[in-house]
Design a protein around this motif. Sequence first.
Motif, PDB file in Angstrom:
ATOM      1  N   GLY A  64       0.801  -1.226   0.000  1.00  0.00           N
ATOM      2  CA  GLY A  64       0.000   0.000   0.000  1.00  0.00           C
ATOM      3  C   GLY A  64       0.827   1.267   0.000  1.00  0.00           C
ATOM      4  O   GLY A  64       0.357   2.319   0.432  1.00  0.00           O
ATOM      5  N   GLY A  65       2.090   1.173  -0.464  1.00  0.00           N
ATOM      6  CA  GLY A  65       2.951   2.350  -0.514  1.00  0.00           C
ATOM      7  C   GLY A  65       3.588   2.699   0.809  1.00  0.00           C
ATOM      8  O   GLY A  65       4.136   3.795   0.965  1.00  0.00           O
ATOM      9  N   ARG A  66       3.561   1.773   1.762  1.00  0.00           N
ATOM     10  CA  ARG A  66       4.121   2.034   3.097  1.00  0.00           C
ATOM     11  C   ARG A  66       5.222   1.025   3.412  1.00  0.00           C
ATOM     12  O   ARG A  66       5.108  -0.156   3.058  1.00  0.00           O
ATOM     13  N   PRO A  67       6.264   1.466   4.121  1.00  0.00           N
ATOM     14  CA  PRO A  67       7.273   0.509   4.587  1.00  0.00           C
ATOM     15  C   PRO A  67       6.646  -0.481   5.565  1.00  0.00           C
ATOM     16  O   PRO A  67       5.637  -0.162   6.214  1.00  0.00           O
ATOM     17  N   LEU A  68       7.214  -1.649   5.664  1.00  0.00           N
ATOM     18  CA  LEU A  68       6.734  -2.612   6.648  1.00  0.00           C
ATOM     19  C   LEU A  68       6.924  -2.043   8.043  1.00  0.00           C
ATOM     20  O   LEU A  68       7.981  -1.488   8.361  1.00  0.00           O
ATOM     21  N   ASP A  69       5.917  -2.188   8.887  1.00  0.00           N
ATOM     22  CA  ASP A  69       6.062  -1.732  10.272  1.00  0.00           C
ATOM     23  C   ASP A  69       6.680  -2.847  11.118  1.00  0.00           C
ATOM     24  O   ASP A  69       7.026  -3.921  10.605  1.00  0.00           O
ATOM     25  N   ASP A  70       6.841  -2.597  12.402  1.00  0.00           N
ATOM     26  CA  ASP A  70       7.522  -3.560  13.269  1.00  0.00           C
ATOM     27  C   ASP A  70       6.839  -4.926  13.259  1.00  0.00           C
ATOM     28  O   ASP A  70       7.509  -5.968  13.177  1.00  0.00           O
ATOM     29  N   LEU A  71       5.529  -4.943  13.345  1.00  0.00           N
ATOM     30  CA  LEU A  71       4.806  -6.213  13.369  1.00  0.00           C
ATOM     31  C   LEU A  71       4.942  -6.950  12.041  1.00  0.00           C
ATOM     32  O   LEU A  71       5.081  -8.178  12.014  1.00  0.00           O
ATOM     33  N   GLN A  72       4.920  -6.205  10.942  1.00  0.00           N
ATOM     34  CA  GLN A  72       5.065  -6.839   9.629  1.00  0.00           C
ATOM     35  C   GLN A  72       6.468  -7.406   9.436  1.00  0.00           C
ATOM     36  O   GLN A  72       6.642  -8.474   8.842  1.00  0.00           O
ATOM     37  N   TRP A  73       7.469  -6.693   9.932  1.00  0.00           N
ATOM     38  CA  TRP A  73       8.829  -7.208   9.841  1.00  0.00           C
ATOM     39  C   TRP A  73       8.973  -8.504  10.643  1.00  0.00           C
ATOM     40  O   TRP A  73       9.586  -9.465  10.187  1.00  0.00           O
ATOM     41  N   GLN A  74       8.404  -8.521  11.838  1.00  0.00           N
ATOM     42  CA  GLN A  74       8.508  -9.732  12.645  1.00  0.00           C
ATOM     43  C   GLN A  74       7.771 -10.890  11.981  1.00  0.00           C
ATOM     44  O   GLN A  74       8.247 -12.035  11.989  1.00  0.00           O
ATOM     45  N   ALA A  75       6.610 -10.605  11.401  1.00  0.00           N
ATOM     46  CA  ALA A  75       5.854 -11.644  10.701  1.00  0.00           C
ATOM     47  C   ALA A  75       6.649 -12.165   9.505  1.00  0.00           C
ATOM     48  O   ALA A  75       6.657 -13.381   9.227  1.00  0.00           O
ATOM     49  N   ALA A  76       7.330 -11.266   8.794  1.00  0.00           N
ATOM     50  CA  ALA A  76       8.143 -11.672   7.651  1.00  0.00           C
ATOM     51  C   ALA A  76       9.292 -12.578   8.099  1.00  0.00           C
ATOM     52  O   ALA A  76       9.556 -13.626   7.486  1.00  0.00           O
ATOM     53  N   LYS A  77       9.980 -12.180   9.169  1.00  0.00           N
ATOM     54  CA  LYS A  77      11.088 -13.003   9.670  1.00  0.00           C
ATOM     55  C   LYS A  77      10.602 -14.374  10.124  1.00  0.00           C
ATOM     56  O   LYS A  77      11.221 -15.395   9.828  1.00  0.00           O
ATOM     57  N   ASP A  78       9.487 -14.389  10.830  1.00  0.00           N
ATOM     58  CA  ASP A  78       8.944 -15.669  11.296  1.00  0.00           C
ATOM     59  C   ASP A  78       8.548 -16.565  10.130  1.00  0.00           C
ATOM     60  O   ASP A  78       8.790 -17.784  10.149  1.00  0.00           O
ATOM     61  N   SER A  79       7.951 -15.972   9.102  1.00  0.00           N
ATOM     62  CA  SER A  79       7.519 -16.752   7.940  1.00  0.00           C
ATOM     63  C   SER A  79       8.705 -17.331   7.188  1.00  0.00           C
ATOM     64  O   SER A  79       8.706 -18.512   6.810  1.00  0.00           O
ATOM     65  N   VAL A  80       9.710 -16.499   6.944  1.00  0.00           N
ATOM     66  CA  VAL A  80      10.893 -16.969   6.212  1.00  0.00           C
ATOM     67  C   VAL A  80      11.596 -18.084   6.989  1.00  0.00           C
ATOM     68  O   VAL A  80      11.977 -19.120   6.429  1.00  0.00           O
ATOM     69  N   LYS A  81      11.761 -17.885   8.297  1.00  0.00           N
ATOM     70  CA  LYS A  81      12.397 -18.929   9.115  1.00  0.00           C
ATOM     71  C   LYS A  81      11.592 -20.227   9.063  1.00  0.00           C
ATOM     72  O   LYS A  81      12.166 -21.309   8.887  1.00  0.00           O
ATOM     73  N   SER A  82      10.286 -20.128   9.222  1.00  0.00           N
ATOM     74  CA  SER A  82       9.448 -21.319   9.230  1.00  0.00           C
ATOM     75  C   SER A  82       9.546 -22.078   7.908  1.00  0.00           C
ATOM     76  O   SER A  82       9.739 -23.300   7.894  1.00  0.00           O
ATOM     77  N   MET A  83       9.445 -21.368   6.797  1.00  0.00           N
ATOM     78  CA  MET A  83       9.475 -22.029   5.486  1.00  0.00           C
ATOM     79  C   MET A  83      10.816 -22.690   5.204  1.00  0.00           C
ATOM     80  O   MET A  83      10.879 -23.828   4.739  1.00  0.00           O
ATOM     81  N   ILE A  84      11.900 -21.974   5.501  1.00  0.00           N
ATOM     82  CA  ILE A  84      13.221 -22.526   5.197  1.00  0.00           C
ATOM     83  C   ILE A  84      13.562 -23.678   6.149  1.00  0.00           C
ATOM     84  O   ILE A  84      14.047 -24.730   5.720  1.00  0.00           O
ATOM     85  N   LEU A  85      13.315 -23.503   7.429  1.00  0.00           N
ATOM     86  CA  LEU A  85      13.665 -24.554   8.375  1.00  0.00           C
ATOM     87  C   LEU A  85      12.842 -25.822   8.146  1.00  0.00           C
ATOM     88  O   LEU A  85      13.360 -26.942   8.243  1.00  0.00           O
ATOM     89  N   ARG A  86      11.579 -25.644   7.809  1.00  0.00           N
ATOM     90  CA  ARG A  86      10.766 -26.820   7.484  1.00  0.00           C
ATOM     91  C   ARG A  86      11.269 -27.479   6.200  1.00  0.00           C
ATOM     92  O   ARG A  86      11.303 -28.699   6.078  1.00  0.00           O
ATOM     93  N   GLY A  87      11.663 -26.664   5.250  1.00  0.00           N
ATOM     94  CA  GLY A  87      12.141 -27.184   3.965  1.00  0.00           C
ATOM     95  C   GLY A  87      13.407 -28.015   4.085  1.00  0.00           C
ATOM     96  O   GLY A  87      13.632 -28.927   3.291  1.00  0.00           O
ATOM     97  N   ILE A  88      14.248 -27.693   5.068  1.00  0.00           N
ATOM     98  CA  ILE A  88      15.495 -28.442   5.236  1.00  0.00           C
ATOM     99  C   ILE A  88      15.395 -29.453   6.376  1.00  0.00           C
ATOM    100  O   ILE A  88      16.409 -30.023   6.797  1.00  0.00           O
ATOM    101  N   GLY A  89      14.160 -29.658   6.859  1.00  0.00           N
ATOM    102  CA  GLY A  89      13.960 -30.672   7.921  1.00  0.00           C
ATOM    103  C   GLY A  89      14.576 -30.308   9.232  1.00  0.00           C
ATOM    104  O   GLY A  89      15.020 -31.196   9.974  1.00  0.00           O
TER     105      GLY A  89
END
Length: 210
Positions: A183-208
């Motif tokens: 929406g034309g806005r930088p990610l806020d603190d909560l969005q950044w944390q959600a992004a980090k959690d999502s990336v960690k979850s996907m990659i760690l699950r992917g590599i078992g």
Amino acid sequence: MTDTPRPSKRNEIRAQNETLILQAAEKVFAEAGFGGATMQLIADVAGLPKANLHYYFATKEELYRRVVQNIFEIWLHAADSMDGADDPAEGIGAYIEAKMEISRRHPNGSKVWASEVMHGAPVIQDYLETTLRDWTRGRAALIQRWIDEGKMAPVDPEHLLYMLWATTQHYADFGHQIETLNGGRPLDDLQWQAAKDSVKSMILRGIGAA
């Protein structure tokens, strides 16, 4: 008679000026590239006379290499948490967290690095062939050890590292695209944390290793 500044005061002023110059140089190199950047433009962004710039950095190439070295050293320190970890869930998870935080706080440095490499690394090829190569071999050996210990899936360590770099640095190098989709806005603190959690979850699950 004007008193001569004490050594500690002079060092403080020098450190402040260097910080101003490096921050300005990061911004200018990220936006204009090495070829488009000028020492005058960097001085203007830093709010300092051009002569001051040449006092601290004799040439544009010297300043550019310092900017690249700074972001690379920040990335190197991000791997400290991985080196001291007992397992990939802890180590790679912390590395992802640290790298994404760097993308948030040092987006211009990441863009400078990306642009340099995409143009064939004309200025820092020696860095890639020495420091980066040695670092990559060391982290790949650590990942291979976790694989041999049965703590994660048997993936190619180097390609895993490439994936980690591409994913985490995307948030810096393509920050404008992410903001547009947000929406034309930088990610806020909560969005950044959600992004980090999502990336960690996907990659760690992917590599078992979740």
